[in-house]
Design a protein around this motif. Structure first.
Motif, PDB file in Angstrom:
ATOM      1  N   PHE A  16       0.812  -1.220   0.000  1.00  0.00           N
ATOM      2  CA  PHE A  16       0.000   0.000   0.000  1.00  0.00           C
ATOM      3  C   PHE A  16       0.848   1.274   0.000  1.00  0.00           C
ATOM      4  N   PHE A  17       2.126   1.122   0.292  1.00  0.00           N
ATOM      5  CA  PHE A  17       2.997   2.286   0.419  1.00  0.00           C
ATOM      6  C   PHE A  17       4.123   2.325  -0.610  1.00  0.00           C
ATOM      7  N   THR A 194     -11.729  16.099   4.017  1.00  0.00           N
ATOM      8  CA  THR A 194     -12.351  15.050   3.212  1.00  0.00           C
ATOM      9  C   THR A 194     -11.705  14.911   1.839  1.00  0.00           C
ATOM     10  N   SER A 195     -11.505  16.024   1.142  1.00  0.00           N
ATOM     11  CA  SER A 195     -10.952  15.968  -0.203  1.00  0.00           C
ATOM     12  C   SER A 195      -9.526  15.430  -0.211  1.00  0.00           C
ATOM     13  N   LEU A 196      -8.706  15.909   0.727  1.00  0.00           N
ATOM     14  CA  LEU A 196      -7.322  15.443   0.802  1.00  0.00           C
ATOM     15  C   LEU A 196      -7.274  13.957   1.136  1.00  0.00           C
ATOM     16  N   TYR A 201      -6.463   8.184  -0.065  1.00  0.00           N
ATOM     17  CA  TYR A 201      -7.089   6.876  -0.278  1.00  0.00           C
ATOM     18  C   TYR A 201      -6.806   6.358  -1.686  1.00  0.00           C
ATOM     19  N   ARG A 202      -6.969   7.205  -2.693  1.00  0.00           N
ATOM     20  CA  ARG A 202      -6.706   6.786  -4.061  1.00  0.00           C
ATOM     21  C   ARG A 202      -5.239   6.422  -4.252  1.00  0.00           C
ATOM     22  N   SER A 207      -1.200   2.234  -5.262  1.00  0.00           N
ATOM     23  CA  SER A 207       0.003   1.492  -4.870  1.00  0.00           C
ATOM     24  C   SER A 207      -0.312   0.002  -4.751  1.00  0.00           C
ATOM     25  N   LYS A 208      -1.446  -0.311  -4.163  1.00  0.00           N
ATOM     26  CA  LYS A 208      -1.888  -1.708  -4.065  1.00  0.00           C
ATOM     27  C   LYS A 208      -2.037  -2.318  -5.458  1.00  0.00           C
ATOM     28  N   ARG A 209      -2.684  -1.584  -6.368  1.00  0.00           N
ATOM     29  CA  ARG A 209      -2.903  -2.083  -7.728  1.00  0.00           C
ATOM     30  C   ARG A 209      -1.584  -2.341  -8.434  1.00  0.00           C
TER      31      ARG A 209
END
Length: 283
Positions: A16-17, A194-196, A201-202, A207-209
């Motif tokens: 994820f990182f 929220t926006s940040l 999150y994306r 990174s996971k993908r």
């Protein structure tokens, strides 16, 4: 005001990182804090970290204050490969034993208690210690190690002790996956940024993908330089882990929380998982 991202300092969180554009996130006023799970859990609870990977138990302990991010977790369907009980005698013979517990993580400690006390009906005593196998076993019948400490110990001790994979034992008794770490955000931070957090999150998802698309190869090459071991081990290790957090992973986690509450290890019952809907965030 910046958004502080907690990063578990174990290899199992790396997908994820690994491909995060850290410089871009820093330009957006994000900062990173790498720590072991227990430290991150405490820092999240104290409001010193806003978002990141934490122990599943830490979420349960703060379920009214934290929101979970979907599609992100460290989960296993069977052997996890990095959470081991090392024992001087077979598990079934550990009645009245004193178990040394790692000070690094709450999720695995409580999972062990479920397995030993609920599934095997053993009466035990526990001592929390710094994670070092030889020291832990000087005066104890068995010890729990997690993460890279467990991987190294398993590699070094070989067949010297009985070794039990907690992910395997959980799956054997429940038929459900075990989620060891989740991605959570403090409710106050989610409301204010929220926006940040949508961008963060994306970034985790991307990174996971990329890690999965690359079959973890580039990441494993770097791990071999810093952690050693055999490439075949790391390939198997990451392919045995599930990075998702969908319906089945949530079902397994909810059952874990239910057992903890029944056994008195959670003061408040987690009736529902509070999961964020990032689709509502304007990009």
């Amino acid at each position: 005001m910046s958004v502080i991202i907690g990063e578990i300092s174990y290899t199992n969180i790396l997908p994820f990182f690994y491909y995060l554009d850290r410089e871009k996130l820093k330009e957006q006023n994000c900062s990173f804090v790498p720590q072991v799970p227990a430290q991150l859990n405490q820092a999240m609870s104290a409001g010193e970290i806003d978002v990141g990977g934490i122990s599943s138990f830490a979420y349960a302990d703060n379920a009214d204050r934290f929101t979970l991010m979907p599609n992100l977790s460290v989960t296993s369907y069977g052997p996890v490969g990095s959470i081991f009980l090392f024992s001087k005698k077979p598990l079934q013979q550990l009645g009245e034993a004193n178990i040394a517990l790692t000070s690094s993580s709450a999720s695995s400690v409580h999972l062990l208690k479920i397995i030993l006390e609920h599934f095997y009906s053993l009466k035990l005593s526990y001592t929390t210690m710094r994670p070092h196998l030889k020291t832990m076993l000087v005066e104890h019948d068995a010890c729990l190690l997690i993460g890279d400490d467990a991987i190294v110990a398993k590699r070094e001790v070989g067949g010297s002790y009985h070794c039990y994979d907690l992910g395997d034992l959980w799956f054997e008794h429940t038929g459900l996956p075990m989620t060891f770490a989740v991605f959570a955000v403090r409710n106050e931070t989610l409301s204010e940024h929220t926006s940040l957090l949508g961008a963060v999150y994306r970034s985790f998802l991307e990174s996971k993908r990329m890690s999965e698309t690359n079959q973890y190869q580039l990441m494993i090459d770097d791990i071999l330089k810093t952690h050693g071991g055999e490439k075949a081990f790391w390939v198997k290790y990451f392919h045995n882990l599930c990075n998702d957090f969908g319906e089945q992973e949530q079902k397994g986690l909810s059952y874990y929380f239910e057992l903890l509450y029944q056994m008195g290890y959670l003061s408040n019952q987690v009736k529902t998982l509070n999961i964020w809907d990032p689709a509502r965030v304007v990009k």
